[in-house]
Design a protein around this motif. Structure first.
Motif, PDB file in Angstrom:
ATOM      1  N   ALA A 376       0.858  -1.234   0.140  1.00 16.60           N
ATOM      2  CA  ALA A 376      -0.114   0.030  -0.136  1.00 16.60           C
ATOM      3  C   ALA A 376       0.886   1.315  -0.235  1.00 16.60           C
ATOM      4  N   GLU A 377       2.112   1.188   0.721  1.00 16.43           N
ATOM      5  CA  GLU A 377       2.804   2.329   0.568  1.00 16.43           C
ATOM      6  C   GLU A 377       3.191   2.910  -0.664  1.00 16.43           C
ATOM      7  N   ARG A 378       3.558   1.876  -1.659  1.00 17.98           N
ATOM      8  CA  ARG A 378       3.996   2.137  -2.925  1.00 17.98           C
ATOM      9  C   ARG A 378       3.077   2.865  -3.540  1.00 17.98           C
ATOM     10  N   VAL A 379       1.662   2.224  -3.450  1.00 17.31           N
ATOM     11  CA  VAL A 379       0.608   2.784  -4.142  1.00 17.31           C
ATOM     12  C   VAL A 379       0.624   4.286  -3.936  1.00 17.31           C
ATOM     13  N   GLU A 380       0.546   4.589  -2.376  1.00 17.00           N
ATOM     14  CA  GLU A 380       0.159   5.912  -1.845  1.00 17.00           C
ATOM     15  C   GLU A 380       1.575   6.845  -2.458  1.00 17.00           C
ATOM     16  N   ARG A 381       2.575   6.210  -2.247  1.00 18.98           N
ATOM     17  CA  ARG A 381       3.773   7.066  -2.744  1.00 18.98           C
ATOM     18  C   ARG A 381       3.717   7.406  -4.069  1.00 18.98           C
ATOM     19  N   HIS A 382       3.129   6.951  -4.819  1.00 23.33           N
ATOM     20  CA  HIS A 382       3.021   7.087  -6.432  1.00 23.33           C
ATOM     21  C   HIS A 382       2.082   7.649  -6.789  1.00 23.33           C
ATOM     22  N   ASN A 383       1.004   8.288  -5.950  1.00 28.56           N
ATOM     23  CA  ASN A 383      -0.112   8.807  -6.315  1.00 28.56           C
ATOM     24  C   ASN A 383       0.126  10.552  -6.139  1.00 28.56           C
ATOM     25  N   PRO A 384       0.207  11.328  -7.253  1.00 35.09           N
ATOM     26  CA  PRO A 384       0.667  12.611  -7.301  1.00 35.09           C
ATOM     27  C   PRO A 384      -0.279  13.413  -6.421  1.00 35.09           C
ATOM     28  N   ARG A 385      -1.621  13.199  -6.662  1.00 34.92           N
ATOM     29  CA  ARG A 385      -2.696  14.148  -5.840  1.00 34.92           C
ATOM     30  C   ARG A 385      -2.483  13.876  -4.543  1.00 34.92           C
ATOM     31  N   LEU A 386      -2.379  12.599  -4.084  1.00 37.14           N
ATOM     32  CA  LEU A 386      -2.470  12.543  -2.617  1.00 37.14           C
ATOM     33  C   LEU A 386      -1.072  13.173  -1.934  1.00 37.14           C
ATOM     34  N   ARG A 387      -0.061  13.026  -2.724  1.00 41.25           N
ATOM     35  CA  ARG A 387       1.375  13.557  -2.180  1.00 41.25           C
ATOM     36  C   ARG A 387       1.195  15.079  -2.258  1.00 41.25           C
ATOM     37  N   SER A 388       0.579  15.593  -3.032  1.00 44.07           N
ATOM     38  CA  SER A 388       0.333  17.172  -3.255  1.00 44.07           C
ATOM     39  C   SER A 388      -0.546  17.622  -2.053  1.00 44.07           C
ATOM     40  N   ALA A 389      -1.607  16.916  -1.858  1.00 42.29           N
ATOM     41  CA  ALA A 389      -2.284  17.414  -0.697  1.00 42.29           C
ATOM     42  C   ALA A 389      -1.958  17.301   0.588  1.00 42.29           C
ATOM     43  N   ARG A 390      -1.073  16.364   0.900  1.00 41.90           N
ATOM     44  CA  ARG A 390      -0.470  16.130   1.940  1.00 41.90           C
ATOM     45  C   ARG A 390       0.579  17.344   2.250  1.00 41.90           C
ATOM     46  N   ALA A 391       1.292  17.703   1.017  1.00 42.57           N
ATOM     47  CA  ALA A 391       2.147  18.605   1.010  1.00 42.57           C
ATOM     48  C   ALA A 391       1.452  20.027   1.548  1.00 42.57           C
ATOM     49  N   LEU A 392       0.422  20.200   0.954  1.00 40.37           N
ATOM     50  CA  LEU A 392      -0.424  21.516   1.114  1.00 40.37           C
ATOM     51  C   LEU A 392      -0.669  21.649   2.583  1.00 40.37           C
ATOM     52  N   VAL A 393      -1.165  20.464   3.088  1.00 43.05           N
ATOM     53  CA  VAL A 393      -1.579  20.515   4.586  1.00 43.05           C
ATOM     54  C   VAL A 393      -0.564  20.550   5.501  1.00 43.05           C
ATOM     55  N   ALA A 394       0.803  20.027   5.364  1.00 42.66           N
ATOM     56  CA  ALA A 394       1.788  20.228   5.976  1.00 42.66           C
ATOM     57  C   ALA A 394       2.374  21.735   5.834  1.00 42.66           C
ATOM     58  N   ALA A 395       2.139  22.372   4.761  1.00 41.08           N
ATOM     59  CA  ALA A 395       2.596  23.587   4.695  1.00 41.08           C
ATOM     60  C   ALA A 395       1.751  24.684   5.316  1.00 41.08           C
ATOM     61  N   CYS A 441      -9.869  16.718  -6.337  1.00 39.67           N
ATOM     62  CA  CYS A 441      -8.564  17.353  -6.992  1.00 39.67           C
ATOM     63  C   CYS A 441      -7.662  17.599  -5.590  1.00 39.67           C
ATOM     64  N   LYS A 442      -6.607  18.025  -5.604  1.00 44.48           N
ATOM     65  CA  LYS A 442      -5.462  18.022  -4.418  1.00 44.48           C
ATOM     66  C   LYS A 442      -5.985  18.983  -3.538  1.00 44.48           C
ATOM     67  N   HIS A 443      -6.594  19.949  -4.144  1.00 46.03           N
ATOM     68  CA  HIS A 443      -7.224  21.163  -3.146  1.00 46.03           C
ATOM     69  C   HIS A 443      -8.370  20.380  -2.286  1.00 46.03           C
ATOM     70  N   ALA A 444      -9.171  19.912  -2.861  1.00 50.18           N
ATOM     71  CA  ALA A 444     -10.539  19.289  -2.054  1.00 50.18           C
ATOM     72  C   ALA A 444     -10.111  18.273  -0.915  1.00 50.18           C
ATOM     73  N   LEU A 445      -9.068  17.503  -1.480  1.00 49.43           N
ATOM     74  CA  LEU A 445      -8.490  16.319  -0.753  1.00 49.43           C
ATOM     75  C   LEU A 445      -7.728  17.130   0.545  1.00 49.43           C
ATOM     76  N   ALA A 446      -6.911  18.148   0.330  1.00 49.28           N
ATOM     77  CA  ALA A 446      -6.355  18.666   1.187  1.00 49.28           C
ATOM     78  C   ALA A 446      -7.349  19.181   2.390  1.00 49.28           C
ATOM     79  N   VAL A 447      -8.605  19.833   1.706  1.00 53.78           N
ATOM     80  CA  VAL A 447      -9.554  20.663   2.737  1.00 53.78           C
ATOM     81  C   VAL A 447     -10.227  19.302   3.498  1.00 53.78           C
ATOM     82  N   ARG A 448     -10.411  18.180   3.022  1.00 54.76           N
ATOM     83  CA  ARG A 448     -11.027  17.088   3.467  1.00 54.76           C
ATOM     84  C   ARG A 448      -9.987  16.447   4.664  1.00 54.76           C
ATOM     85  N   MET A 449      -8.818  16.502   4.398  1.00 60.14           N
ATOM     86  CA  MET A 449      -7.871  15.978   5.427  1.00 60.14           C
ATOM     87  C   MET A 449      -8.029  16.905   6.570  1.00 60.14           C
TER      88      MET A 449
END
Length: 469
Positions: A376-395, A441-449
């Motif tokens: 599962a970590e590989r799938v998550e690691r290679h999902n660009p929208r998920l990575r971008s959403a996490r980066a937005l939340v972290a920032a 989208c990555k923005h909606a995903l970040a808001v949901r997080m």
């Protein structure tokens, strides 16, 4: 596109050979998971097939999909089918090289005779000489099936193994996860009797040297057949890239019915995925098509919400120990056994699906347990929208204000995310293009997080206050 090479090793090639009282189909297995742990060459079944010619044709259809690309056909694909023993049935699965067609053959109890079905998942060797031999199976030839090596062969064979280096693009791995999420939203839309099913499927275009056609096509159930229509209407089913159903041609003369599955659609709906199941004596052969021949399952985004929650990871660990290689995993029963809500149990199943541990059977409207060699970590690691959403939340780029969330992107642009009856829309170009048709989208995903994080914090505070009282 990220690619890796997976070594698939067999003791010897799978063969069809003459034996006392009939023929023996020996399908060799690779390294796979079982209830007793990982084994190099597990055995899942040794017994007779009740309909040898039908089973041979259906297995070839699954192998056809594994070797095919329905988009950009000049590139070849080669991925050995996956076999799962679920105790009462054998499942053979494959994905096309273009990631747009998922095939599964379910050999049910009436299709098997005289043997006990084991539990586990592995690859099975379907080589070219075997394909030629299977195509010559007669209707009256008794056929003994062995999935996995004989113990004698395992203990005495000293020769070199047969090893294949199989290219596995990351999008294929994500496709297995997305296909089960999408199929879980399907309902039975039509069922055609044998004669009408054969007539309909044989009238479909078979493709050729050119890529499969693009653009949505639709069919509407009418009596005992399906009538083509140029647009989506209530009750219609999308038939995207009908040339991609060509693998079903192998089994048409054995078909007893055709069942068609898809989501509910309204007038003017965009193209959707659909599943086409040919009912066979003791078996079912299902092809699930992505919404367009040029569009693989890997980018559909159905798993993103489940991957984005911290609790889903913990819930998945709990749910995983309850799966037990069951051929039918009911969400309500799983929720009751785990103490989770049905929503959390379903999210945990989706997360397990990202590592290939869960599939979905449209015919039984139930999940099933299998174990593919993905993490599962590989799938998550290679999902660009998920990575971008996490980066937005972290920032700290997300700000909430009731039903409105604002996200400041990396380039400084501010995007507004609105909550409309639980559906998050966004002012970004992704939302304008897909309107939620390919996940958030990555923005909606970040808001949901962030919302989930705030809700969890409020719940923890309430528990602290309750304990203090």
């Amino acid at each position: 596109m990220t690619r890796s090479l997976q070594a698939v090793a067999y003791r010897r090639p799978s063969v069809l050979e003459s034996a006392a009282g009939g023929q023996l189909l020996g399908l060799e297995t690779s390294r796979g998971a079982t209830p007793m742990g990982v084994k190099d060459h597990p055995q899942f079944f040794a017994g007779f097939l009740t309909s040898p010619q039908v089973a041979s044709a259906a297995l070839l259809a699954v192998a056809d999909v594994a070797a095919a690309r329905y988009y950009q056909q000049q590139l070849r694909a080669s991925l050995d089918p996956v076999v799962t023993g679920n105790g009462d049935r054998l499942r053979f699965e494959s994905f096309s090289g273009c990631c747009g067609v998922y095939a599964r053959l379910d050999v049910l109890e009436p299709g098997l005779d005289g043997g006990e079905v084991g539990h586990g998942t592995t690859n099975v060797d379907v080589n070219n000489p075997l394909r030629e031999a299977l195509s010559r199976i007669g209707s009256d030839d008794p056929l003994h099936l062995r999935v996995g090596p004989e113990e004698l062969a395992v203990t005495t064979m000293d020769g070199p193994v047969v090893e294949k280096k199989v290219p596995l693009p990351d999008r294929w791995l994500r496709g297995f996860a997305e296909a089960q999420v999408i199929a879980a939203g399907f309902d039975l839309r039509a069922e055609l009797p044998a004669a009408d099913a054969v007539r309909f499927l044989r009238a479909l275009p078979r493709g050729g040297a050119r890529p499969a056609s693009t653009g949505p096509r639709w069919v509407v159930p009418t009596g005992n057949t399906l009538r083509p229509t140029t647009r989506a209407v209530p009750g219609a089913v999308c038939l995207p890239g009908p040339e991609r159903l060509i693998a079903l041609q192998r089994v048409l003369r054995h078909a007893t019915a055709l069942r068609v599955y898809g989501p509910a659609v309204t007038g003017g709906a965009a193209a959707t995925a659909s599943a086409w199941e040919v009912v066979l004596p003791g078996m079912r052969l299902t092809l699930t098509l992505s919404p367009d021949a040029s569009r693989g399952f890997s980018g559909e985004g159905g798993v993103l919400d489940a991957l984005a929650t911290d609790e889903a990871a913990e819930d998945a660990e709990l749910i995983s120990v309850l799966l037990a290689w069951e051929p039918r995993v009911d969400v309500a029963d799983l929720a009751s056994a785990s103490g989770l809500t049905p929503e959390r149990a379903r999210a945990a199943l989706i997360r397990l699906g990202t590592s290939g541990r869960v599939g979905y059977d449209t015919a039984e409207a139930a999940y099933f347990h299998r174990e593919l060699p993905y993490d599962a970590e590989r799938v998550e690691r290679h999902n660009p929208r998920l990575r971008s959403a996490r980066a937005l939340v972290a920032a700290g780029a997300v700000a909430l204000d009731g039903a409105l969330g604002t996200v400041t992107a990396e380039d400084g642009h501010v995007h507004r995310v609105r909550d409309e009856a639980g559906v998050l829309s966004c002012s970004c170009l992704w939302w304008a293009k897909y309107r939620g048709g390919r996940g958030p989208c990555k923005h909606a995903l970040a808001v949901r997080m962030v919302r989930r994080g705030d809700a969890a914090a409020e719940l923890d505070m309430a528990r602290v206050e309750a304990d203090a009282r």
